[in-house]
Design a protein around this motif. Structure first.
Motif, PDB file in Angstrom:
ATOM      1  N   GLU A   1       0.918  -1.263  -0.024  1.00  0.00           N
ATOM      2  CA  GLU A   1      -0.059   0.192   0.050  1.00  0.00           C
ATOM      3  C   GLU A   1       1.026   1.215   0.033  1.00  0.00           C
ATOM      4  O   GLU A   1       1.804   1.350   0.705  1.00  0.00           O
ATOM      5  CB  GLU A   1      -0.785   0.074   1.213  1.00  0.00           C
ATOM      6  N   GLY A   2       0.610   2.143  -0.893  1.00  0.00           N
ATOM      7  CA  GLY A   2       1.358   3.447  -1.035  1.00  0.00           C
ATOM      8  C   GLY A   2       2.704   3.202  -1.817  1.00  0.00           C
ATOM      9  O   GLY A   2       3.406   4.147  -2.258  1.00  0.00           O
ATOM     10  N   ALA A   3       2.965   1.994  -2.308  1.00  0.00           N
ATOM     11  CA  ALA A   3       4.226   1.728  -3.323  1.00  0.00           C
ATOM     12  C   ALA A   3       3.672   2.608  -4.930  1.00  0.00           C
ATOM     13  O   ALA A   3       2.690   2.881  -5.019  1.00  0.00           O
ATOM     14  CB  ALA A   3       4.392   0.466  -3.413  1.00  0.00           C
ATOM     15  N   ARG A   4       4.730   2.764  -5.531  1.00  0.00           N
ATOM     16  CA  ARG A   4       4.765   3.365  -6.708  1.00  0.00           C
ATOM     17  C   ARG A   4       4.769   2.245  -7.598  1.00  0.00           C
ATOM     18  O   ARG A   4       5.945   1.333  -7.641  1.00  0.00           O
ATOM     19  CB  ARG A   4       5.685   4.358  -6.911  1.00  0.00           C
ATOM     20  N   LEU A   5       4.181   2.263  -8.688  1.00  0.00           N
ATOM     21  CA  LEU A   5       4.165   1.313  -9.794  1.00  0.00           C
ATOM     22  C   LEU A   5       4.902   2.161 -11.114  1.00  0.00           C
ATOM     23  O   LEU A   5       4.326   3.184 -11.513  1.00  0.00           O
ATOM     24  CB  LEU A   5       2.900   0.603 -10.352  1.00  0.00           C
ATOM     25  N   GLU A   6       5.999   1.543 -11.310  1.00  0.00           N
ATOM     26  CA  GLU A   6       6.854   2.113 -12.535  1.00  0.00           C
ATOM     27  C   GLU A   6       6.728   1.226 -13.731  1.00  0.00           C
ATOM     28  O   GLU A   6       7.112  -0.115 -13.647  1.00  0.00           O
ATOM     29  CB  GLU A   6       8.120   2.302 -12.021  1.00  0.00           C
ATOM     30  N   ILE A   7       6.348   1.671 -14.780  1.00  0.00           N
ATOM     31  CA  ILE A   7       5.968   0.859 -16.023  1.00  0.00           C
ATOM     32  C   ILE A   7       6.770   1.271 -17.132  1.00  0.00           C
ATOM     33  O   ILE A   7       6.777   2.546 -17.628  1.00  0.00           O
ATOM     34  CB  ILE A   7       4.581   0.909 -16.443  1.00  0.00           C
ATOM     35  N   ALA A   8       7.542   0.372 -17.430  1.00  0.00           N
ATOM     36  CA  ALA A   8       8.545   0.541 -19.002  1.00  0.00           C
ATOM     37  C   ALA A   8       7.969  -0.073 -19.908  1.00  0.00           C
ATOM     38  O   ALA A   8       7.241  -1.409 -20.008  1.00  0.00           O
ATOM     39  CB  ALA A   8       9.965   0.203 -18.595  1.00  0.00           C
ATOM     40  N   ARG A   9       7.775   0.596 -21.283  1.00  0.00           N
ATOM     41  CA  ARG A   9       6.985  -0.128 -22.347  1.00  0.00           C
ATOM     42  C   ARG A   9       8.318  -0.735 -23.302  1.00  0.00           C
ATOM     43  O   ARG A   9       9.398  -0.083 -23.634  1.00  0.00           O
ATOM     44  CB  ARG A   9       6.442   0.995 -23.408  1.00  0.00           C
ATOM     45  N   THR A  10       8.085  -1.879 -23.589  1.00  0.00           N
ATOM     46  CA  THR A  10       9.261  -2.616 -24.306  1.00  0.00           C
ATOM     47  C   THR A  10       8.509  -2.633 -25.888  1.00  0.00           C
ATOM     48  O   THR A  10       7.369  -2.741 -26.157  1.00  0.00           O
ATOM     49  CB  THR A  10       9.453  -4.095 -23.783  1.00  0.00           C
ATOM     50  N   PRO A  11       9.319  -2.136 -26.833  1.00  0.00           N
ATOM     51  CA  PRO A  11       8.868  -2.258 -28.233  1.00  0.00           C
ATOM     52  C   PRO A  11       8.617  -3.384 -29.002  1.00  0.00           C
ATOM     53  O   PRO A  11       9.332  -4.516 -28.363  1.00  0.00           O
ATOM     54  CB  PRO A  11       9.953  -1.432 -28.968  1.00  0.00           C
ATOM     55  N   GLY A  12       7.850  -3.804 -29.714  1.00  0.00           N
ATOM     56  CA  GLY A  12       7.742  -4.895 -30.549  1.00  0.00           C
ATOM     57  C   GLY A  12       8.889  -5.134 -31.486  1.00  0.00           C
ATOM     58  O   GLY A  12       9.413  -4.040 -32.130  1.00  0.00           O
ATOM     59  N   ALA A  13       9.367  -6.357 -31.465  1.00  0.00           N
ATOM     60  CA  ALA A  13      10.345  -6.682 -32.940  1.00  0.00           C
ATOM     61  C   ALA A  13       9.850  -7.982 -33.277  1.00  0.00           C
ATOM     62  O   ALA A  13       9.118  -8.980 -32.495  1.00  0.00           O
ATOM     63  CB  ALA A  13      11.504  -6.713 -31.903  1.00  0.00           C
ATOM     64  N   GLY A  14      10.595  -8.364 -34.386  1.00  0.00           N
ATOM     65  CA  GLY A  14      10.323  -9.673 -34.981  1.00  0.00           C
ATOM     66  C   GLY A  14      11.261 -10.034 -35.917  1.00  0.00           C
ATOM     67  O   GLY A  14      12.213  -9.357 -36.233  1.00  0.00           O
ATOM     68  N   TRP A  15      11.341 -11.167 -36.299  1.00  0.00           N
ATOM     69  CA  TRP A  15      12.327 -11.891 -37.230  1.00  0.00           C
ATOM     70  C   TRP A  15      11.576 -11.912 -38.772  1.00  0.00           C
ATOM     71  O   TRP A  15      10.600 -13.152 -38.470  1.00  0.00           O
ATOM     72  CB  TRP A  15      12.845 -13.121 -36.573  1.00  0.00           C
ATOM     73  N   CYS A  16      12.113 -11.436 -39.660  1.00  0.00           N
ATOM     74  CA  CYS A  16      11.380 -11.708 -40.858  1.00  0.00           C
ATOM     75  C   CYS A  16      12.316 -12.783 -41.465  1.00  0.00           C
ATOM     76  O   CYS A  16      13.324 -12.860 -41.781  1.00  0.00           O
ATOM     77  CB  CYS A  16      11.679 -10.607 -41.828  1.00  0.00           C
ATOM     78  N   MET A  17      11.438 -13.960 -41.914  1.00  0.00           N
ATOM     79  CA  MET A  17      11.836 -15.158 -42.336  1.00  0.00           C
ATOM     80  C   MET A  17      11.975 -15.025 -43.767  1.00  0.00           C
ATOM     81  O   MET A  17      12.973 -15.699 -44.560  1.00  0.00           O
ATOM     82  CB  MET A  17      10.915 -16.160 -42.153  1.00  0.00           C
ATOM     83  N   ASP A  18      11.541 -13.879 -44.675  1.00  0.00           N
ATOM     84  CA  ASP A  18      11.904 -13.674 -45.989  1.00  0.00           C
ATOM     85  C   ASP A  18      13.149 -13.069 -46.028  1.00  0.00           C
ATOM     86  O   ASP A  18      13.940 -13.412 -46.966  1.00  0.00           O
ATOM     87  CB  ASP A  18      10.781 -12.935 -46.532  1.00  0.00           C
ATOM     88  N   CYS A  19      13.362 -12.014 -45.367  1.00  0.00           N
ATOM     89  CA  CYS A  19      14.600 -11.049 -45.654  1.00  0.00           C
ATOM     90  C   CYS A  19      15.581 -11.468 -44.689  1.00  0.00           C
ATOM     91  O   CYS A  19      16.902 -10.651 -44.720  1.00  0.00           O
ATOM     92  CB  CYS A  19      14.205  -9.535 -45.785  1.00  0.00           C
ATOM     93  N   GLY A  20      15.427 -12.380 -43.502  1.00  0.00           N
ATOM     94  CA  GLY A  20      16.403 -12.603 -42.662  1.00  0.00           C
ATOM     95  C   GLY A  20      16.933 -11.521 -41.620  1.00  0.00           C
ATOM     96  O   GLY A  20      18.012 -11.735 -41.307  1.00  0.00           O
ATOM     97  N   LYS A  21      15.918 -10.737 -41.463  1.00  0.00           N
ATOM     98  CA  LYS A  21      16.169  -9.387 -40.531  1.00  0.00           C
ATOM     99  C   LYS A  21      15.569  -9.237 -39.369  1.00  0.00           C
ATOM    100  O   LYS A  21      14.345  -9.760 -39.271  1.00  0.00           O
ATOM    101  CB  LYS A  21      16.423  -8.157 -41.396  1.00  0.00           C
ATOM    102  N   THR A  22      15.999  -8.924 -38.278  1.00  0.00           N
ATOM    103  CA  THR A  22      15.229  -8.492 -37.042  1.00  0.00           C
ATOM    104  C   THR A  22      14.598  -6.952 -37.601  1.00  0.00           C
ATOM    105  O   THR A  22      15.463  -6.063 -37.923  1.00  0.00           O
ATOM    106  CB  THR A  22      16.331  -8.551 -35.856  1.00  0.00           C
ATOM    107  N   VAL A  23      13.563  -6.939 -36.957  1.00  0.00           N
ATOM    108  CA  VAL A  23      12.655  -5.693 -37.569  1.00  0.00           C
ATOM    109  C   VAL A  23      11.882  -5.270 -36.525  1.00  0.00           C
ATOM    110  O   VAL A  23      11.287  -6.151 -35.604  1.00  0.00           O
ATOM    111  CB  VAL A  23      12.102  -5.943 -38.720  1.00  0.00           C
ATOM    112  N   PRO A  24      11.549  -3.909 -36.219  1.00  0.00           N
ATOM    113  CA  PRO A  24      10.819  -3.446 -35.412  1.00  0.00           C
ATOM    114  C   PRO A  24       9.068  -3.598 -35.828  1.00  0.00           C
ATOM    115  O   PRO A  24       8.808  -3.534 -36.896  1.00  0.00           O
ATOM    116  CB  PRO A  24      11.000  -1.775 -35.381  1.00  0.00           C
ATOM    117  N   LEU A  25       8.350  -4.061 -34.853  1.00  0.00           N
ATOM    118  CA  LEU A  25       6.874  -4.317 -35.200  1.00  0.00           C
ATOM    119  C   LEU A  25       6.022  -3.494 -34.351  1.00  0.00           C
ATOM    120  O   LEU A  25       6.220  -3.127 -33.102  1.00  0.00           O
ATOM    121  CB  LEU A  25       6.526  -5.835 -34.766  1.00  0.00           C
TER     122      LEU A  25
END
Length: 113
Positions: free
Chosen positions: A58-82
């Protein structure tokens, strides 16, 4: 609103961990929420004080960090943002992208007394 149930789990994890370590109070809870997780950080923040009432968090602070989306493209073989689930590869435009980040939610750290 599934964020209420998620917030209950966050508080439960924080309280159980703090008590196991002999702490008397939870000061802050740090949570990572993926951008593609379908979790609304504002809703977690809204629920946190109600859910933690009457606990050592009770009284604690909740700190939230957003992590971005990412993926692996099987066609071009790259890690890309999603920016969306099942979206096209921003490099080649095809849809053979396997998500590798951005759908997670985890309690990263707890600050206690």
């Amino acid at each position: 609103m599934h964020e209420m149930a998620l917030t209950e789990s966050i508080v439960e994890i924080a309280v159980e961990t703090a008590e196991r370590e002999g702490a008397s109070r939870v000061r802050k809870v740090f949570v990572d929420v993926g951008a593609l997780s379908h979790v609304e950080p504002e809703a977690l923040l809204f629920c946190f004080s109600a859910v933690s009432a009457g606990t050592i968090a009770e009284g604690a602070r909740l700190e939230i960090a957003r992590t971005p989306g990412a993926g692996w493209c099987m066609d071009c073989g790259k890690t890309v943002p999603l920016g969306e689930r099942f979206g096209p590869c921003p490099e080649c435009g095809r849809f053979h992208v396997q998500m590798t980040a951005g759908d997670e939610m985890r309690v990263r750290e707890i600050e206690v007394d």
